[in-house]
Design a protein around this motif. Structure first.
Motif, PDB file in Angstrom:
ATOM      1  N   ALA A   1       0.802  -1.228   0.000  1.00  0.00           N
ATOM      2  CA  ALA A   1       0.000   0.000   0.000  1.00  0.00           C
ATOM      3  C   ALA A   1       0.832   1.274   0.000  1.00  0.00           C
ATOM      4  O   ALA A   1       0.280   2.363  -0.177  1.00  0.00           O
ATOM      5  N   SER A   2       2.142   1.156   0.191  1.00  0.00           N
ATOM      6  CA  SER A   2       3.006   2.334   0.101  1.00  0.00           C
ATOM      7  C   SER A   2       3.814   2.335  -1.195  1.00  0.00           C
ATOM      8  O   SER A   2       4.645   3.219  -1.410  1.00  0.00           O
TER       9      SER A   2
ATOM     10  N   ARG B   1       4.268   1.617  -5.677  1.00  0.00           N
ATOM     11  CA  ARG B   1       3.850   2.292  -6.900  1.00  0.00           C
ATOM     12  C   ARG B   1       2.390   2.032  -7.250  1.00  0.00           C
ATOM     13  O   ARG B   1       1.640   2.960  -7.530  1.00  0.00           O
TER      14      ARG B   1
ATOM     15  N   SER C   1      -0.224   2.106  -3.534  1.00  0.00           N
ATOM     16  CA  SER C   1      -0.646   3.408  -3.007  1.00  0.00           C
ATOM     17  C   SER C   1      -1.804   3.969  -3.830  1.00  0.00           C
ATOM     18  O   SER C   1      -2.738   4.565  -3.276  1.00  0.00           O
ATOM     19  N   ARG C   2      -1.757   3.761  -5.136  1.00  0.00           N
ATOM     20  CA  ARG C   2      -2.861   4.251  -5.985  1.00  0.00           C
ATOM     21  C   ARG C   2      -4.110   3.398  -5.796  1.00  0.00           C
ATOM     22  O   ARG C   2      -5.230   3.917  -5.816  1.00  0.00           O
TER      23      ARG C   2
ATOM     24  N   ALA D   1      -4.943   1.916  -3.027  1.00  0.00           N
ATOM     25  CA  ALA D   1      -5.506   2.340  -1.743  1.00  0.00           C
ATOM     26  C   ALA D   1      -6.324   3.618  -1.902  1.00  0.00           C
ATOM     27  O   ALA D   1      -7.433   3.736  -1.349  1.00  0.00           O
ATOM     28  N   ARG D   2      -5.803   4.585  -2.652  1.00  0.00           N
ATOM     29  CA  ARG D   2      -6.536   5.833  -2.848  1.00  0.00           C
ATOM     30  C   ARG D   2      -7.814   5.605  -3.654  1.00  0.00           C
ATOM     31  O   ARG D   2      -8.851   6.221  -3.373  1.00  0.00           O
TER      32      ARG D   2
ATOM     33  N   PRO E   1      -4.408  -1.371   4.828  1.00  0.00           N
ATOM     34  CA  PRO E   1      -3.059  -1.445   4.255  1.00  0.00           C
ATOM     35  C   PRO E   1      -2.311  -2.666   4.784  1.00  0.00           C
ATOM     36  O   PRO E   1      -2.353  -2.970   5.979  1.00  0.00           O
TER      37      PRO E   1
ATOM     38  N   THR F   1       1.321  -3.570   4.825  1.00  0.00           N
ATOM     39  CA  THR F   1       2.724  -3.220   4.638  1.00  0.00           C
ATOM     40  C   THR F   1       3.473  -3.611   5.912  1.00  0.00           C
ATOM     41  O   THR F   1       2.870  -3.913   6.945  1.00  0.00           O
TER      42      THR F   1
ATOM     43  N   GLU G   1       9.410   7.022 -10.786  1.00  0.00           N
ATOM     44  CA  GLU G   1       9.568   6.472  -9.445  1.00  0.00           C
ATOM     45  C   GLU G   1      10.419   5.208  -9.550  1.00  0.00           C
ATOM     46  O   GLU G   1      10.294   4.449 -10.492  1.00  0.00           O
TER      47      GLU G   1
END
Length: 277
Positions: free
Chosen positions: A14-15, A17, A20-21, A23-24, A35, A37, A131
């Motif tokens: 969840a943190s 590439r 994270s998207r 999750a959002r 999450p 992680t 990234e």
């Protein structure tokens, strides 16, 4: 499975590439993100951490931290999928790689778990240029050194991957037991992609193709383990042979819109100062 709008979704990586998207996008859809992680106590390499993360959830997004074609990924995804199903988390979406034959055992491990599975087979990420390990060469040295040759790739924005993952989860049974192939809207060589980044930044940037083995030696010099280097060299030798030089309509079919274009990605990342020296 019926459509469920009060879903709790475990998001591995969840943190990262894609995670994270995802999750959002899960939050934007009004669903609950859990999450998964190391910071939240989840570790792909430690099975004792899995149950506490999975228990009580409705679905999970699976992205292994290593290459999806590695033996470690195959074993971990298979084991986690079986544990998820045993805990009542049957709806699983795996991120895989479009055209990567080495990834098929990992996909098969998911299928054998008795989960309500979907595999999202994604093209090369646009965000690999902004990234991760490739960005520093462009930012500091003005050059991308990579074994992409002159092959044309349909680069995809990871935000589109995230939107597809959430839409698939909200679509009931529609995508259960299916692989969804997603790409961007046009084909670009790595050199053309770098040229678009140069245009967006106003900087002189270049692309220098190298053989996969030479790139593997570079990775080894950075401390990447030998086993991982060998797998990546094999993947680059096969995946970047032109097999992905075609567009797919997965984004359009799932989302009902066109995927984001590379120029849009480059402009946004340049405005954020991503490649500023």
């Amino acid at each position: 499975m019926t459509r469920k709008t009060d879903m709790t979704v475990v998001v591995t990586g969840a943190s990262g590439r894609t995670g994270s998207r995802v999750a959002r996008a899960v939050q934007a859809a009004g669903l609950t993100v859990r999450p998964a992680t190391r910071a939240q106590g989840f570790d792909w390499a430690d099975r004792s951490t899995w149950a506490q993360t999975l228990r009580g959830a409705d679905a999970a997004y699976l992205v292994h931290p290593g290459d999806v074609g590695s033996a470690a990924a195959t074993r971990a995804v298979g084991l986690l999928a079986h544990e998820a199903v045993s805990l009542g988390v049957r709806r699983l979406v795996l991120l895989s790689a479009r055209g990567e034959e080495q990834a098929r055992p990992t996909e098969e491990a998911l299928r054998e778990s008795a989960a309500d599975w979907t595999v999202v087979q994604a093209a090369w990420f646009m965000q690999n240029f902004s990234e991760g390990p490739l960005v520093e060469g462009l930012r500091l040295g003005g050059e991308l050194v990579f074994p992409g040759g002159e092959v044309r790739e349909p680069f995809i924005d990871v935000r589109d991957i995230a939107d597809v993952v959430v839409a698939v989860l909200l679509a009931g049974d529609r995508y259960v037991g299916k692989a969804v192939d997603v790409s961007g809207p046009r084909l670009l060589t790595f050199g053309e992609a770098v040229a678009e980044i140069a245009k967006a930044t106003g900087r002189e940037l270049t692309y220098r193709p190298v053989p996969p083995r030479a790139y593997g030696e570079h990775l080894a010099g950075l401390g990447v383990p030998d086993e991982e280097v060998e797998l990546l060299v094999e993947v680059f030798e096969t995946l970047l042979d032109g097999r992905n030089s075609h567009l797919s309509d997965g984004v359009q079919r799932v989302l009902g819109r066109e995927p984001r274009d590379f120029a849009e990605f480059a402009a946004e990342a340049a405005a954020a100062g991503t490649w500023r020296a």
